[in-house]
Design a protein around this motif. Structure first.
Motif, PDB file in Angstrom:
ATOM      1  N   ALA A   9       0.930  -1.198  -0.063  1.00 57.67           N
ATOM      2  CA  ALA A   9       0.227  -0.033   0.050  1.00 57.67           C
ATOM      3  C   ALA A   9       0.923   1.326  -0.122  1.00 57.67           C
ATOM      4  CB  ALA A   9      -0.964   0.021   1.137  1.00 57.67           C
ATOM      5  N   GLU A  10       2.023   1.278   0.699  1.00 56.67           N
ATOM      6  CA  GLU A  10       2.762   2.555   0.779  1.00 56.67           C
ATOM      7  C   GLU A  10       3.437   2.702  -0.581  1.00 56.67           C
ATOM      8  OE1 GLU A  10       3.144  -0.196   2.434  1.00 56.67           O
ATOM      9  OE2 GLU A  10       5.349  -0.746   2.917  1.00 56.67           O
ATOM     10  N   ASP A  11       3.590   1.651  -1.439  1.00 57.67           N
ATOM     11  CA  ASP A  11       4.208   2.045  -2.570  1.00 57.67           C
ATOM     12  C   ASP A  11       2.923   2.308  -3.681  1.00 57.67           C
ATOM     13  OD1 ASP A  11       6.564  -0.539  -2.581  1.00 57.67           O
ATOM     14  OD2 ASP A  11       6.611   1.365  -1.929  1.00 57.67           O
ATOM     15  N   GLY A  12       1.812   2.383  -3.338  1.00 62.27           N
ATOM     16  CA  GLY A  12       0.814   3.269  -3.753  1.00 62.27           C
ATOM     17  C   GLY A  12      -0.209   2.216  -4.565  1.00 62.27           C
ATOM     18  N   TYR A  13       0.014   0.986  -4.186  1.00 59.20           N
ATOM     19  CA  TYR A  13      -1.113  -0.243  -4.950  1.00 59.20           C
ATOM     20  C   TYR A  13      -2.573  -0.039  -4.382  1.00 59.20           C
ATOM     21  CZ  TYR A  13      -3.156  -4.363  -6.663  1.00 59.20           C
ATOM     22  OH  TYR A  13      -4.074  -5.155  -7.205  1.00 59.20           O
ATOM     23  N   LEU A  14      -3.360   0.125  -5.353  1.00 60.54           N
ATOM     24  CA  LEU A  14      -4.563   0.801  -5.143  1.00 60.54           C
ATOM     25  C   LEU A  14      -5.663  -0.248  -4.448  1.00 60.54           C
ATOM     26  CD1 LEU A  14      -6.197   3.401  -5.561  1.00 60.54           C
ATOM     27  CD2 LEU A  14      -6.953   2.489  -7.518  1.00 60.54           C
ATOM     28  N   LEU A  15      -5.496  -1.573  -4.519  1.00 59.64           N
ATOM     29  CA  LEU A  15      -6.500  -2.889  -4.330  1.00 59.64           C
ATOM     30  C   LEU A  15      -5.776  -3.528  -3.323  1.00 59.64           C
ATOM     31  CD1 LEU A  15      -7.733  -3.055  -7.946  1.00 59.64           C
ATOM     32  CD2 LEU A  15      -8.934  -2.124  -5.942  1.00 59.64           C
ATOM     33  N   THR A  16      -5.429  -3.178  -2.155  1.00 58.48           N
ATOM     34  CA  THR A  16      -4.715  -4.080  -0.882  1.00 58.48           C
ATOM     35  C   THR A  16      -5.490  -5.215  -0.517  1.00 58.48           C
ATOM     36  OG1 THR A  16      -5.596  -2.475   0.730  1.00 58.48           O
ATOM     37  CG2 THR A  16      -3.546  -1.828  -0.311  1.00 58.48           C
ATOM     38  N   ASN A  17      -4.853  -6.207  -0.226  1.00 56.69           N
ATOM     39  CA  ASN A  17      -5.476  -7.351   0.392  1.00 56.69           C
ATOM     40  C   ASN A  17      -5.919  -7.187   1.739  1.00 56.69           C
ATOM     41  OD1 ASN A  17      -4.396  -8.757  -1.961  1.00 56.69           O
ATOM     42  ND2 ASN A  17      -3.013  -9.960  -0.558  1.00 56.69           N
ATOM     43  N   GLU A  18      -5.574  -5.992   2.317  1.00 55.33           N
ATOM     44  CA  GLU A  18      -6.330  -5.991   3.739  1.00 55.33           C
ATOM     45  C   GLU A  18      -7.562  -5.364   3.798  1.00 55.33           C
ATOM     46  OE1 GLU A  18      -3.612  -4.568   2.683  1.00 55.33           O
ATOM     47  OE2 GLU A  18      -1.773  -4.550   3.692  1.00 55.33           O
ATOM     48  N   GLN A  19      -8.262  -4.965   2.682  1.00 54.23           N
ATOM     49  CA  GLN A  19      -9.548  -4.564   2.864  1.00 54.23           C
ATOM     50  C   GLN A  19     -10.623  -5.943   2.467  1.00 54.23           C
ATOM     51  OE1 GLN A  19      -8.237  -1.668  -0.583  1.00 54.23           O
ATOM     52  NE2 GLN A  19     -10.277  -0.710   0.345  1.00 54.23           N
ATOM     53  N   SER A  20     -11.792  -5.628   2.898  1.00 55.32           N
ATOM     54  CA  SER A  20     -12.649  -6.874   3.085  1.00 55.32           C
ATOM     55  C   SER A  20     -12.920  -7.416   1.682  1.00 55.32           C
ATOM     56  CB  SER A  20     -13.792  -6.351   3.992  1.00 55.32           C
ATOM     57  OG  SER A  20     -14.576  -5.455   3.549  1.00 55.32           O
ATOM     58  N   GLU A  21     -13.124  -6.417   0.781  1.00 57.69           N
ATOM     59  CA  GLU A  21     -13.561  -6.589  -0.622  1.00 57.69           C
ATOM     60  C   GLU A  21     -12.456  -7.359  -1.351  1.00 57.69           C
ATOM     61  OE1 GLU A  21     -15.638  -2.858   0.690  1.00 57.69           O
ATOM     62  OE2 GLU A  21     -13.249  -3.500   0.755  1.00 57.69           O
ATOM     63  N   ALA A  22     -11.265  -7.696  -0.945  1.00 52.09           N
ATOM     64  CA  ALA A  22     -10.202  -8.307  -1.553  1.00 52.09           C
ATOM     65  C   ALA A  22     -10.761 -10.069  -1.846  1.00 52.09           C
ATOM     66  CB  ALA A  22      -8.852  -8.440  -0.782  1.00 52.09           C
ATOM     67  N   GLY A  23     -11.229 -10.403  -0.922  1.00 51.22           N
ATOM     68  CA  GLY A  23     -11.885 -11.680  -1.175  1.00 51.22           C
ATOM     69  C   GLY A  23     -12.937 -11.929  -2.376  1.00 51.22           C
ATOM     70  N   GLU A  24     -13.433 -11.046  -2.361  1.00 52.73           N
ATOM     71  CA  GLU A  24     -14.795 -10.839  -3.497  1.00 52.73           C
ATOM     72  C   GLU A  24     -14.154 -10.714  -4.658  1.00 52.73           C
ATOM     73  OE1 GLU A  24     -17.918  -8.272  -2.763  1.00 52.73           O
ATOM     74  OE2 GLU A  24     -17.453  -8.192  -0.655  1.00 52.73           O
ATOM     75  N   ARG A  25     -12.937  -9.607  -4.825  1.00 52.24           N
ATOM     76  CA  ARG A  25     -12.210  -9.696  -6.057  1.00 52.24           C
ATOM     77  C   ARG A  25     -11.419 -11.028  -6.599  1.00 52.24           C
ATOM     78  NH1 ARG A  25      -8.516  -6.807  -6.943  1.00 52.24           N
ATOM     79  NH2 ARG A  25      -9.013  -5.938  -8.850  1.00 52.24           N
ATOM     80  N   PHE A  26     -10.957 -11.717  -5.565  1.00 55.14           N
ATOM     81  CA  PHE A  26      -9.988 -12.899  -5.822  1.00 55.14           C
ATOM     82  C   PHE A  26     -11.181 -13.811  -6.491  1.00 55.14           C
ATOM     83  CE2 PHE A  26      -6.665 -11.567  -2.496  1.00 55.14           C
ATOM     84  CZ  PHE A  26      -5.844 -11.046  -3.621  1.00 55.14           C
ATOM     85  N   ASP A  27     -12.340 -13.922  -5.543  1.00 54.96           N
ATOM     86  CA  ASP A  27     -13.268 -14.922  -6.257  1.00 54.96           C
ATOM     87  C   ASP A  27     -13.617 -14.710  -7.682  1.00 54.96           C
ATOM     88  OD1 ASP A  27     -13.148 -16.535  -3.949  1.00 54.96           O
ATOM     89  OD2 ASP A  27     -15.079 -15.470  -2.907  1.00 54.96           O
ATOM     90  N   ALA A  28     -13.977 -13.493  -7.998  1.00 53.72           N
ATOM     91  CA  ALA A  28     -14.608 -12.830  -9.223  1.00 53.72           C
ATOM     92  C   ALA A  28     -13.403 -13.031 -10.328  1.00 53.72           C
ATOM     93  CB  ALA A  28     -14.910 -11.609  -9.349  1.00 53.72           C
ATOM     94  N   LEU A  29     -12.119 -12.842  -9.859  1.00 53.71           N
ATOM     95  CA  LEU A  29     -11.061 -13.150 -10.884  1.00 53.71           C
ATOM     96  C   LEU A  29     -10.829 -14.378 -11.207  1.00 53.71           C
ATOM     97  CD1 LEU A  29      -8.638 -10.420  -9.271  1.00 53.71           C
ATOM     98  CD2 LEU A  29      -9.714 -10.305 -11.580  1.00 53.71           C
TER      99      LEU A  29
END
Length: 266
Positions: free
Chosen positions: A5-25
């Motif tokens: 995140a500190e390097d600027g990545y927008l969609l960090t794994n820490e957010q609760s929506e990350a799991g939804e994104r991984f499932d959709a991907l």
């Protein structure tokens, strides 16, 4: 995928929506990914490195294919979601492909999906992955190319579609501000040849509609909504309207074209 995140990545794994994104991907792109891997001849006993693993689905598929005599190294800066793929033949390790020393190889296969487009030092990361291959080993890189098709609603037929495309334009501006290369996917075949790989080929996969596209868009917008508002790309009301439009159905939501490129080490 590789995230800091500190390097600027927008969609960090820490957010609760990350799991939804991984499932959709996984729903959207695993069939294409494993078609390529199977075509490359992945078999029991292979040693594989999954770079920027993110979610567990690709790691699980690799582990099934290499079997008990094989080995899968799954690396990411944040391995919290990858842990679900734990198996006797799987090693999960924190690792930054753009900064850390390469893992001990050699590998029959190195694979990365939706990783290099976000990595600042892409050249170093590509050199590291290539150097980790055994002679005759395969590198398979898969990355999006948002600039090839910048609309989430290519059929911009009404105000709902225009709003969706407005938010997508803002999202891509946020990605670019953080160093993402929105035209990276198309360069992969040339980059693999320049890295000295042979038998280089590539193709593209481009979902145009479906429930997984909607799920991915919903989770993505929820992850970045505060940044969209803060940068003036959308109002909170517009975001709520867009999320409501997604829930109501009727939007044909696309993804960026996914470019897959592969080559063999001499």
């Amino acid at each position: 995928m590789t995230e800091r995140a500190e390097d600027g990545y927008l969609l960090t794994n820490e957010q609760s929506e990350a799991g939804e994104r991984f499932d959709a991907l996984a729903t959207l792109f695993d069939p294409s990914t494993f078609r390529h891997l199977d075509d490359l001849g992945i078999a029991p006993g292979w040693r594989c490195w999954e770079v920027g693993a993110g979610g567990p689905s690709v790691v699980r598929g690799l582990a099934e294919r290499v079997g008990s005599t094989g080995y899968v190294l799954a690396t990411d800066i944040d391995t919290s979601w990858t842990a679900a793929a734990a198996a006797p033949q799987v090693e999960i390790r924190r690792h930054d492909v753009a900064a850390d020393e390469p893992p001990h190889g050699p590998f029959d296969l190195v694979h990365a999906r939706l990783v290099l487009v976000h990595v600042a030092d892409r050249e170093r990361a590509l050199r590291m992955m290539t150097s980790a291959l055994r002679p005759g080993g395969w590198l398979l890189l898969e990355d999006a190319d948002p600039a090839l098709q910048p609309l989430i609603c290519p059929d911009e037929s009404g105000p709902e579609q225009r709003l969706a495309n407005k938010l997508r334009h803002g999202f891509r501006k946020l990605l670019a501000e953080r160093g993402a290369d929105l035209a990276y996917g198309r360069r992969l075949p040339r980059l693999l040849r320049e890295a000295g790989l042979t038998d280089v080929q590539a193709d593209a996969y481009f979902p145009l509609s479906g429930s997984a596209c909607a799920a991915l868009e919903r989770a993505t917008v929820q992850q970045v909504r505060d940044r969209l508002v803060a940068k003036g790309h959308a109002t909170r009301e517009e975001i709520d309207i867009h999320l409501g439009n997604i829930a109501a159905g009727g939007l044909d939501l696309a993804t960026s074209p996914m470019i897959s490129a592969w080559g063999r080490k001499r």
